[in-house]
Scaffold this active site. Structure first.
Site, short mmCIF file in Angstrom:
data_model
loop_
_atom_site.label_atom_id
_atom_site.label_comp_id
_atom_site.label_asym_id
_atom_site.label_seq_id
_atom_site.Cartn_x
_atom_site.Cartn_y
_atom_site.Cartn_z
N THR A 148 49.93 58.56 34.16
CA THR A 148 48.80 58.21 33.69
C THR A 148 47.59 58.17 34.61
OG1 THR A 148 50.00 56.95 31.93
CG2 THR A 148 47.78 56.99 31.62
N GLY A 152 44.89 62.25 37.18
CA GLY A 152 43.61 63.13 37.03
C GLY A 152 42.40 62.36 37.41
N ASP A 153 42.19 61.08 37.11
CA ASP A 153 41.06 60.18 37.49
C ASP A 153 41.21 59.91 38.73
OD1 ASP A 153 40.60 60.38 34.79
OD2 ASP A 153 41.66 58.61 34.22
N ALA A 209 53.42 54.82 41.16
CA ALA A 209 53.35 53.46 40.60
C ALA A 209 53.01 53.30 39.18
CB ALA A 209 52.49 52.76 41.54
N SER A 239 47.67 51.74 40.04
CA SER A 239 48.53 52.38 40.80
C SER A 239 47.47 53.16 41.93
CB SER A 239 49.08 53.53 40.22
OG SER A 239 48.32 54.25 39.58
O1 RIB Z 1 42.99 59.18 32.03
C1 RIB Z 1 43.81 58.06 31.89
C2 RIB Z 1 42.97 57.13 30.83
O2 RIB Z 1 42.93 57.91 29.72
C3 RIB Z 1 43.61 55.88 30.54
O3 RIB Z 1 43.47 54.86 31.49
C4 RIB Z 1 43.20 55.58 29.38
O4 RIB Z 1 42.28 54.60 29.25
C5 RIB Z 1 42.30 56.77 28.66
O5 RIB Z 1 41.09 56.83 28.57
NA NA Z 2 50.25 55.68 38.15
#
Ligand code: RIB
Ligand code: NA
Length: 309
Positions: free
Chosen positions: A252, A255-256, A291, A297
């Site tokens: 999760t 990508g960000d 993590a 993480s």
């Molecule tokens: O890209 C991950 C994010 O997508 C998460 O943090 C969640 O908030 C969603 O917006």
């Molecule tokens: Na992570």
């Protein structure tokens, strides 16, 4: 002051459940862990850029509620400027319900709330800073016209732009491509935008070329454990940039992390090639998948090998 990376985007409170698998429709299953974290694609990208050493600011909106207050505190703790963070009592702070399975995959429902009240007024308020930023980053967790307008304002002021069309929509306004220096999406988003399946670097190269034709300067399609594919208008032959193999605990927000790192490199190392920036951003994102959580993480500069800087 100076601003390397300005993000016009979302803040979400992440409500995360870890479970052996994702439930089916109508099903209840037992999970083994629950936690609350700071997320939202906009803020995630901003926080990653800040942790690598960029001067950052967020233009965003949260609620006048507990989660909103906590979120502003979190941005400050990460040295992100909150001068253009506003609060509203007309909607709640954005929330994301996230389920992560034992393979580290996730399913997410977002309720954007206050994020959808960010608009023109706030953009003009932040305009002096926007004009001085090195890189502007936008996603699709706020109103699309707010994202598009900020990209247009950046383009007019010769600020470099990264657009991350996430979460993806099939009917994206065509101007998004024309105002994006770097159009960066993952394989799923690329599929939604083009209607073609993406399973690996070869498909990614093909859809990347299709996206490039729509008018951006460069395209990056991220492929999780397979790294990413980079294409540019000057050299439209797709370049596959593999990444190190790691054991993913929670992907999760990986990508960000990648996009935040990319924004950092564009602002602070503008002369290195896009391929090299992507190679380094791959390495930063690979740390994040090892993590749990999103921002929890993300590595700081001090945690990373010196050759990344
Ligand atoms: O890209 C991950 C994010 O997508 C998460 O943090 C969640 O908030 C969603 O917006
Ligand atoms: Na992570």
């Amino acid at each position: 002051g100076d601003c390397d990376v300005l993000v016009v985007g979302s803040c979400m409170t992440d409500l995360v459940s870890q479970a052996p698998r994702l439930p089916k429709a109508g099903e209840t299953i037992h999970g083994h862990r629950f936690f609350i974290g700071f997320g939202g694609k906009g803020a995630n990208q901003c926080v990653q850029a800040a942790r690598l050493g960029a001067q950052t600011a967020m233009v965003c909106k949260v609620g006048t509620d507990f989660f909103g207050d906590k979120y502003i505190e979190n941005l400050k703790n990460n040295s992100v400027s909150t001068e253009f963070v506003s609060q509203t009592d007309r909607a709640a702070t954005g929330a994301a319900s996230i389920i992560v399975n034992d393979a580290g995959e996730n399913a997410i429902v977002i309720v954007a709330g206050a994020n959808l009240l960010l608009g023109e007024e706030e953009l003009w308020g932040a305009e002096p800073l926007l004009g001085r930023a090195k890189v502007l980053v936008c996603q699709l967790e706020i109103r699309p016209d707010t994202s598009l307008q900020s990209l247009r304002m950046a383009r007019e002021r010769r600020v470099r732009t990264i657009f991350n069309p996430a979460p993806a929509v099939a009917d994206l306004h065509p101007d998004f491509f024309r105002v994006s220096d770097i159009f960066c999406c993952n394989e799923t988003e690329a599929e939604i935008l083009t209607g073609s399946t993406v399973t690996g670097p070869e498909d990614a190269g093909k859809v990347g070329a299709e996206l490039l034709r729509r008018g951006c300067c460069s395209v990056i399609v991220t492929l999780g454990p397979q790294g990413c594919v980079v294409l540019s208008a000057e050299d439209s032959s797709p370049l596959h940039i593999p990444t190190a193999t790691v054991t993913a605990l929670d992907t999760t927000g990986a990508g960000d992390s990648f996009i935040g790192a990319l924004a950092f490199y564009m602002a602070r190392y503008p002369t290195i090639s896009l391929e090299e920036m992507a190679r380094r951003a791959n390495q930063v994102a690979a740390v994040s998948v090892q993590a749990v959580g999103t921002q929890t993480s993300y590595p700081w500069r001090k945690d990373l090998p010196p050759e990344l800087f």
